[in-house]
Motif scaffolding. Structure first.
Motif, PDB file in Angstrom:
ATOM      1  N   ASP A  32      20.862  99.147 -57.728  1.00 10.06           N
ATOM      2  CA  ASP A  32      21.637 100.354 -56.984  1.00 10.06           C
ATOM      3  C   ASP A  32      20.886 101.707 -57.159  1.00 10.06           C
ATOM      4  O   ASP A  32      20.746 102.436 -56.159  1.00 10.06           O
TER       5      ASP A  32
ATOM      6  N   ALA B  72      19.903 103.402 -53.771  1.00 12.51           N
ATOM      7  CA  ALA B  72      20.349 104.826 -53.465  1.00 12.51           C
ATOM      8  C   ALA B  72      19.264 105.791 -53.114  1.00 12.51           C
ATOM      9  O   ALA B  72      19.499 106.690 -52.507  1.00 12.51           O
TER      10      ALA B  72
ATOM     11  N   TRP C 140      28.957  97.980 -52.334  1.00 12.35           N
ATOM     12  CA  TRP C 140      28.149  99.234 -52.171  1.00 12.35           C
ATOM     13  C   TRP C 140      26.808  99.028 -52.030  1.00 12.35           C
ATOM     14  O   TRP C 140      25.985  99.762 -51.795  1.00 12.35           O
ATOM     15  N   THR C 141      26.235  97.743 -52.832  1.00  8.52           N
ATOM     16  CA  THR C 141      24.808  97.600 -52.984  1.00  8.52           C
ATOM     17  C   THR C 141      24.325  97.022 -51.522  1.00  8.52           C
ATOM     18  O   THR C 141      23.493  97.518 -51.076  1.00  8.52           O
TER      19      THR C 141
ATOM     20  N   ALA D 116      23.860  99.775 -49.105  1.00  5.64           N
ATOM     21  CA  ALA D 116      22.816 100.868 -49.258  1.00  5.64           C
ATOM     22  C   ALA D 116      21.545 100.124 -48.644  1.00  5.64           C
ATOM     23  O   ALA D 116      20.606 100.638 -48.437  1.00  5.64           O
TER      24      ALA D 116
ATOM     25  N   THR E 160      19.755 107.296 -62.724  1.00  2.00           N
ATOM     26  CA  THR E 160      19.219 107.641 -61.395  1.00  2.00           C
ATOM     27  C   THR E 160      18.006 108.629 -61.365  1.00  2.00           C
ATOM     28  O   THR E 160      17.413 108.575 -60.649  1.00  2.00           O
TER      29      THR E 160
ATOM     30  N   ALA F 206      21.219 112.818 -54.921  1.00  2.00           N
ATOM     31  CA  ALA F 206      22.274 111.742 -54.910  1.00  2.00           C
ATOM     32  C   ALA F 206      23.261 112.057 -56.145  1.00  2.00           C
ATOM     33  O   ALA F 206      24.398 111.748 -55.926  1.00  2.00           O
TER      34      ALA F 206
ATOM     35  N   LEU G 111      25.904 104.525 -56.572  1.00  2.00           N
ATOM     36  CA  LEU G 111      26.734 103.773 -55.277  1.00  2.00           C
ATOM     37  C   LEU G 111      28.001 103.371 -56.047  1.00  2.00           C
ATOM     38  O   LEU G 111      29.010 103.269 -55.312  1.00  2.00           O
TER      39      LEU G 111
END
Length: 305
Positions: free
Chosen positions: A47, A51, A71-72, A75, A140, A156, A287
């Protein structure tokens, strides 16, 4: 045990691990920007890269699910990473054959054992606090540093933190409400989270929810942060929101057909959840937290009335 099950135990088992503070990938001093990323920790490693616009070339093979988390997949925008079987041992030869220039493993439970071999293949972005214990914001940002995408990582993080604040403001009735999170197992015992520092508890705390004092007072099982509950003790799970995770519709039906369920459900707080919903809380990333903030927390608010 099926592939990836070990790294996905965080859904219903407590997570603990040795910090590998000296194993991280250098950030600003890199002279090349990684393009081929192998993401070995379930969920959050893939992720974090996706992202930031860098689809991994390989990720752990899904077990309960036949595909990647929604969600993965969104993206990845059509990119199809190779699936690796990592649950019973890391496939070092296959990883090497992928020619990665970065391996991300902040959520890999077996990293301590495999780090030396992995680092001979490519630089390794390791966890700092423990597997799946670092905050999603930190993961992240560290991934952004390794990918030379620090500004994108800052954007993000800021955007998703804003979505969490918006959800909390939109659903003020969540703040101060208690919850329990329990997995239905073999039909005789259930496993409930009992630690406020558990990743699921800290994820939901962002929306104002708090783990019920009734479960935090329970003794842990052999696994720290997890208590075993018999069907006769369902009353201890009572909270403003009582989440129950089922790995299949058949298990949910078996639970709801049990005579004990009628008493359990009478309080009106019962919220059955899927593996996907459980993973969004148990393996938080920019995400998955966005997915929670823009959808799932609305279900919780609806239950609260």
């Amino acid at each position: 045990m099926r592939s990836a099950d070990i790294s996905r135990r965080g859904v219903f088992l407590g997570a603990a691990g040795l910090a590998l503070g000296g194993c991280g990938v250098p950030g600003p001093t890199r002279t090349t920007v990684p393009q081929r990323i192998v993401a070995l920790g379930y969920g959050k490693d893939a992720d974090a890269a996706a992202a930031l616009g860098v689809p991994p070339v390989a990720v752990p093979r899904p077990s309960e699910l036949s595909e990647l988390e929604p969600w993965t997949s969104q993206a990845l925008a059509g990119a199809r990473p190779e699936f690796l079987d990592v649950g019973t041992g890391l496939p070092f030869e296959k990883i090497a054959a992928l020619r990665p220039d970065l391996i991300t493993a902040t959520g890999l439970y077996s990293l301590e054992a495999g780090y030396a071999q992995l680092s001979r293949i490519a630089p390794v972005l390791a966890y700092t606090a423990g597997p799946n214990l670092d905050r999603w914001q930190d993961t992240t940002m560290r991934t952004g540093t390794a990918l030379n995408r620090v500004d994108a990582a800052k954007r993000a993080v800021g955007r998703v933190e804003g979505l969490v604040r918006t959800a909390k403001d939109r659903f003020p009735r969540l703040t101060g409400k208690t919850f329990t999170f329990t997995s239905y197992g073999d039909g005789t015992r259930l496993w409930t989270k009992n630690a406020r520092e558990d990743v699921i508890a800290t994820t939901l705390a962002g929306f104002g929810l708090a783990l019920s004092p009734a479960v935090t007072a329970l003794p842990s099982s052999a696994t720290k942060g997890l208590s075993a509950i018999s069907l006769e003790r369902l009353d201890v799970l009572a909270a403003d929101v009582t989440m129950m995770l089922f790995t299949s519709p058949q298990r949910r039906a078996a639970f709801e057909q049990n005579p004990a369920f009628a008493r359990f459900a009478s309080a009106g707080s019962y919220l059955p959840i899927t593996v996907t919903e459980g993973h969004a809380m148990a393996f938080p990333s920019a995400l998955s937290v966005e997915w929670l903030a823009t959808g799932f927390v609305g279900r919780i608010a609806e239950l609260l009335g």
